[in-house]
Motif scaffolding. Sequence first.
Motif, mmCIF file in Angstrom:
data_model
loop_
_atom_site.group_PDB
_atom_site.id
_atom_site.type_symbol
_atom_site.label_atom_id
_atom_site.label_comp_id
_atom_site.label_asym_id
_atom_site.label_seq_id
_atom_site.Cartn_x
_atom_site.Cartn_y
_atom_site.Cartn_z
ATOM 1 N N ILE A 126 -1.332 42.308 66.867
ATOM 2 C CA ILE A 126 -2.211 41.214 66.479
ATOM 3 C C ILE A 126 -1.882 40.854 65.040
ATOM 4 N N PRO A 127 -1.918 39.579 64.731
ATOM 5 C CA PRO A 127 -1.606 39.178 63.353
ATOM 6 C C PRO A 127 -2.748 39.526 62.411
ATOM 7 N N VAL A 128 -2.414 39.757 61.164
ATOM 8 C CA VAL A 128 -3.436 39.932 60.135
ATOM 9 C C VAL A 128 -3.818 38.542 59.630
ATOM 10 N N PRO A 129 -4.963 38.394 58.966
ATOM 11 C CA PRO A 129 -5.436 37.055 58.616
ATOM 12 C C PRO A 129 -4.695 36.362 57.472
ATOM 13 N N THR A 130 -3.797 37.053 56.802
ATOM 14 C CA THR A 130 -3.066 36.452 55.682
ATOM 15 C C THR A 130 -1.598 36.831 55.776
ATOM 16 N N ASP A 131 -0.791 36.204 54.955
ATOM 17 C CA ASP A 131 0.629 36.536 54.906
ATOM 18 C C ASP A 131 0.894 37.811 54.121
ATOM 19 N N ASN A 132 -0.033 38.190 53.253
ATOM 20 C CA ASN A 132 0.172 39.337 52.370
ATOM 21 C C ASN A 132 -0.429 40.594 52.976
ATOM 22 N N PHE A 133 0.335 41.264 53.860
ATOM 23 C CA PHE A 133 -0.157 42.530 54.380
ATOM 24 C C PHE A 133 0.647 43.706 53.840
ATOM 25 N N PHE A 134 1.566 43.437 52.916
ATOM 26 C CA PHE A 134 2.285 44.527 52.257
ATOM 27 C C PHE A 134 1.340 45.282 51.331
ATOM 28 N N ASP A 135 0.390 44.564 50.726
ATOM 29 C CA ASP A 135 -0.613 45.180 49.865
ATOM 30 C C ASP A 135 -1.931 45.230 50.620
ATOM 31 N N GLY A 136 -1.961 45.975 51.707
ATOM 32 C CA GLY A 136 -3.165 46.036 52.518
ATOM 33 C C GLY A 136 -3.317 47.363 53.231
ATOM 34 N N CYS A 137 -4.474 47.531 53.863
ATOM 35 C CA CYS A 137 -4.749 48.729 54.635
ATOM 36 C C CYS A 137 -5.801 48.393 55.694
ATOM 37 N N ILE A 138 -5.913 49.245 56.701
ATOM 38 C CA ILE A 138 -6.907 49.035 57.739
ATOM 39 C C ILE A 138 -7.927 50.167 57.713
ATOM 40 N N HIS A 139 -9.131 49.838 58.133
ATOM 41 C CA HIS A 139 -10.234 50.797 58.228
ATOM 42 C C HIS A 139 -11.119 50.365 59.388
ATOM 43 N N GLN A 140 -12.129 51.152 59.659
ATOM 44 C CA GLN A 140 -13.112 50.827 60.682
ATOM 45 C C GLN A 140 -14.489 50.857 60.048
ATOM 46 N N ALA A 141 -15.301 49.843 60.321
ATOM 47 C CA ALA A 141 -16.677 49.811 59.818
ATOM 48 C C ALA A 141 -17.517 48.952 60.740
ATOM 49 N N GLN A 142 -18.736 49.367 60.933
ATOM 50 C CA GLN A 142 -19.705 48.615 61.720
ATOM 51 C C GLN A 142 -19.160 48.272 63.103
#
Length: 166
Positions: free
Chosen positions: A37-53
Amino acid sequence: MLHHQVRSVFLNGFLHMLTVLDGIALVDMDAKTWRTIPVPTDNFFDGCIHQAQGRLCFLNVDDADFFKLSIWFLEDHGTNEWTLKHSVRTPLLFGRKKLRFEFDYTVITIHPECNLIYFVYGWDKTLMAYEMDRKEVRVIRNLGHDCSVTYFPYVPLFLEALEDEQ
């Protein structure tokens, strides 16, 4: 290829992993169903995923502002619809200092039920919490400069609750 920050999230029967080029890879527990699935922006090199709610969260540096952290929530796995939950500039978090994500501070986790982000900052590895609703930062504790680089969020163990149901 997986992102250098190999953090995974298990949610809705799928393991989610951030990739280098394709956004987020999902695989079911039998390894029979794979998709991205795509991430919402082009900049996912400076990103991370988590789970909440009960939802998947994607945190990243804003495309136009390297000192702005954006927090996105995946609303629907079927349509890949993301909602920008919150954004904050690092001068608000760190008192006028412009700091870089994953270099000067590290997001540890997002609270599973509240709008809190936990992160570590500085040489003394100060554990802090940012409350998104009130836009307030709180120092929790200095962990010390020799504290490990890998941080694991607290996950409760409900052994006693499971024993009571048998």
